[in-house]
Design a protein around this motif. Structure first.
Motif, PDB file in Angstrom:
ATOM      1  N   LEU A 165       0.853  -1.182   0.000  1.00 52.73           N
ATOM      2  CA  LEU A 165       0.000   0.000   0.000  1.00 52.73           C
ATOM      3  C   LEU A 165       0.894   1.239   0.000  1.00 52.73           C
ATOM      4  O   LEU A 165       1.930   1.269   0.680  1.00 52.73           O
TER       5      LEU A 165
ATOM      6  N   ALA B 126      -8.228  -2.211   3.167  1.00 51.93           N
ATOM      7  CA  ALA B 126      -7.373  -2.816   2.131  1.00 51.93           C
ATOM      8  C   ALA B 126      -7.143  -4.300   2.431  1.00 51.93           C
ATOM      9  O   ALA B 126      -7.177  -5.136   1.525  1.00 51.93           O
TER      10      ALA B 126
ATOM     11  N   LEU C 165       2.931  -0.892   4.200  1.00 48.24           N
ATOM     12  CA  LEU C 165       2.432   0.442   3.851  1.00 48.24           C
ATOM     13  C   LEU C 165       3.626   1.381   3.746  1.00 48.24           C
ATOM     14  O   LEU C 165       4.407   1.518   4.695  1.00 48.24           O
TER      15      LEU C 165
END
Ligand SMILES: [Mg+2]
Ligand SMILES: [Zn+2]
Length: 171
Positions: A6, A106, A119
């Motif tokens: 992400l 997500a 992330l």
């Protein structure tokens, strides 16, 4: 094994030039396309996790915002899903980073274990959201990143390609 990487948008995939919804002002980070390609090559799902508090303001240019997101994908490669917090800074919502709501979304959407998610972001709120969701936070500092945020990040990378390489070692 399903994995996901992400990315924060403003200050990470593109330079943070507020209000960031004007296509002519978009400056992609030089390593963004390489990072997306590498993540894709390793069959990671790719998501963008972004706070956009200006959406809560009536005058916000939603068309411009969407155009910017389209341009990003044209230039760096396709993103599997966008996770946006549209709430004001003081809205006390569950999705605004540093809260983990968007990361949880997500994880659900991609149906991945948090252990297989990273992330990548440019500020402490990204890293904190990652930690609260139980995923790996990787900081790619820019000129606006505070030194205290760099010190607290579990992993610091100099650019997005290095960030994805580090992610692939751990997730
Ligand atoms: Mg950012
Ligand atoms: Zn929100």
């Amino acid at each position: 094994m399903k994995r996901a990487i992400l990315f924060d948008r403003d200050g990470t995939l593109i330079e943070d030039n507020p209000p960031n919804n004007d296509v002519s002002a978009v400056a992609l980070m030089p390593s963004a396309a390489g990072a997306i390609a590498l993540a894709r090559e390793w069959e990671c799902r790719i998501g963008v996790i972004s706070n956009q508090p200006a959406i809560a303001v009536e005058s916000f240019d939603m068309a411009g915002f969407r155009e910017v997101n389209t341009l990003i994908q044209q230039r760096i490669g396709s993103i599997d899903a966008w996770f946006i917090c549209p709430h004001a800074e003081n809205a006390d919502c569950e999705c605004r980073k540093p809260r983990p709501g968007l990361v949880h979304s997500a994880i659900r959407r991609f149906d991945v274990s948090p252990a297989h998610v990273a992330l990548v972001g440019d500020i402490g709120a990204d890293i904190e959201a990652a930690a609260r969701a139980g995923v790996l936070g990787i900081l790619v500092p820019n000129a606006k990143t505070r030194e205290s945020e760099v010190r607290r990040a579990p992993i610091v990378a100099s650019d997005l390609v290095s960030a994805v390489r580090r992610a692939l070692e751990f997730i």
